[in-house]
Scaffold this active site. Structure first.
Site, mmCIF file in Angstrom:
data_model
loop_
_atom_site.group_PDB
_atom_site.id
_atom_site.type_symbol
_atom_site.label_atom_id
_atom_site.label_comp_id
_atom_site.label_asym_id
_atom_site.label_seq_id
_atom_site.Cartn_x
_atom_site.Cartn_y
_atom_site.Cartn_z
ATOM 1 N N ASN A 8 48.143 38.176 35.047
ATOM 2 C CA ASN A 8 47.963 37.008 35.914
ATOM 3 C C ASN A 8 46.501 36.984 36.334
ATOM 4 O OD1 ASN A 8 47.946 35.095 37.922
ATOM 5 N ND2 ASN A 8 49.303 36.213 39.325
ATOM 6 N N TRP A 9 45.767 36.054 35.761
ATOM 7 C CA TRP A 9 44.330 35.990 36.066
ATOM 8 C C TRP A 9 44.058 35.366 37.433
ATOM 9 C CZ3 TRP A 9 40.581 34.773 31.399
ATOM 10 C CH2 TRP A 9 40.650 35.826 30.484
ATOM 11 N N LYS A 10 45.079 34.804 38.057
ATOM 12 C CA LYS A 10 44.889 34.160 39.373
ATOM 13 C C LYS A 10 43.721 33.165 39.287
ATOM 14 C CE LYS A 10 47.043 38.169 41.426
ATOM 15 N NZ LYS A 10 47.204 39.073 42.579
ATOM 16 N N HIS A 91 54.988 33.163 43.108
ATOM 17 C CA HIS A 91 54.121 34.307 43.403
ATOM 18 C C HIS A 91 53.890 34.369 44.921
ATOM 19 C CE1 HIS A 91 50.662 36.943 43.560
ATOM 20 N NE2 HIS A 91 50.971 37.328 42.342
ATOM 21 N N GLU A 93 51.354 34.885 46.570
ATOM 22 C CA GLU A 93 50.158 34.172 47.034
ATOM 23 C C GLU A 93 50.440 32.688 47.183
ATOM 24 O OE1 GLU A 93 47.520 35.787 44.074
ATOM 25 O OE2 GLU A 93 47.721 37.754 45.031
ATOM 26 N N GLU A 161 57.133 42.205 43.036
ATOM 27 C CA GLU A 161 55.764 42.464 43.478
ATOM 28 C C GLU A 161 55.747 42.643 44.995
ATOM 29 O OE1 GLU A 161 52.774 40.807 40.329
ATOM 30 O OE2 GLU A 161 53.095 39.328 41.902
ATOM 31 N N GLY A 167 46.759 43.964 44.851
ATOM 32 C CA GLY A 167 45.315 43.987 45.065
ATOM 33 C C GLY A 167 44.853 45.035 46.051
ATOM 34 N N SER A 206 49.017 46.402 41.775
ATOM 35 C CA SER A 206 48.089 47.515 41.529
ATOM 36 C C SER A 206 48.469 48.358 40.320
ATOM 37 C CB SER A 206 47.948 48.396 42.779
ATOM 38 O OG SER A 206 47.390 47.643 43.849
ATOM 39 N N GLY A 228 44.448 42.230 38.738
ATOM 40 C CA GLY A 228 43.064 42.631 38.503
ATOM 41 C C GLY A 228 42.822 43.324 37.168
#
Ligand code: 13P
Length: 248
Positions: A8-10, A91, A93, A161, A167, A206, A228
């Protein structure tokens, strides 16, 4: 079941970063697991062109409606048209930044399935929820509310998650991951019967090349959703290789 390494490149990546896709492709010409990359929507079409047959691409969200007056939003059919086979939905976020509810995630998942996409539905507790012992309650509610009855193992992937692990470099213990993944499998089995055994359950939060092998050796972990460490081919490749080598 074929395992899944998902990135997931966000909100990261411009055209120059597509070189990472070529590097992943070169490192894994015939991968033993499914590989999925979910770039920002602006890169989806170009990434899909570069991904080849061995790498799936996906969106990071879609609107619940098929089309219409929703400025700035993207429909599931548009993602498919840009080359996507998957879409991440719910997600944490998006739940936090955009107030997405389980019901909205469920509507979006239905839209994704209608457009022929596989939905990667995300669930996970906050640190405060874990601290007061609510993890399984929260995850159970999110599962029940975010996944439509029409989902099958062919069209649904579930990603666990924990919000506090995203992160942060903090990862739950393997026992904690196993507890939640076992619970998710049991909840899905109660709802979908035998087909639930084939639904891929990803761990996210992570995941790095250095911790991937032990996470992938955990029962009911069928892959990872990586943030990441999916941005650099060398890191993501290490995770893909760990998943290919995973035995449990
Ligand atoms: P990190 O791997 O950066 O912790 O992100 C996890 C995640 O949110 C993937 O969707």
């Amino acid at each position: 079941m074929r395992k899944l390494a998902a990135g997931n490149w966000k909100m990261n990546g411009v055209a120059a970063n597509l070189a990472e896709v070529a590097a992943i492709r070169a490192a894994h010409p015939a991968p033993g697991v499914d590989i999925l990359l979910c770039p920002p929507a602006t890169l989806l079409s170009r990434m899909s062109d570069k991904a080849g047959a061995a790498i799936f691409t996906g969106g990071q969200d879609c609107h619940a409606a098929a089309s219409g007056a929703h400025t700035g939003d993207i429909s599931a059919a548009m993602l498919a048209d840009a080359g996507a086979s998957h879409v991440i939905l719910g997600h944490s976020e998006r739940r936090a930044d955009h107030g997405e509810t389980d019901a909205q995630v469920c509507d979006k998942t239905q839209a994704a399935l209608a457009a022929g996409l596989t939905a990667v539905v995300c669930v996970g507790e906050t640190e405060a929820q874990r601290d007061i012992g609510e993890t399984l309650d929260v995850v159970g509610q999110q599962l029940a509310g975010s996944i439509p009855d029409t989902a099958t193992s062919a069209t649904l992937v579930v990603a666990y998650e924990p919000v506090w692990a995203i992160g942060t470099g903090r990862v739950p213990t393997l026992d904690q991951i196993a507890e939640v993944h076992d619970f998710i499998r049991a909840e899905l089995t109660a709802r979908f019967g035998d087909d639930a055994a084939e639904i891929r359950l990803l761990y996210g939060g992570s995941v790095k090349p250095g911790n991937a092998a032990e996470i992938f050796a955990t029962p009911n972990v069928d892959g990872a959703l990586v943030g990441g460490a999916s941005l650099k081919a060398t890191d993501f490749s290490g995770i893909i290789t760990a998943l290919e080598n995973a035995r449990r």
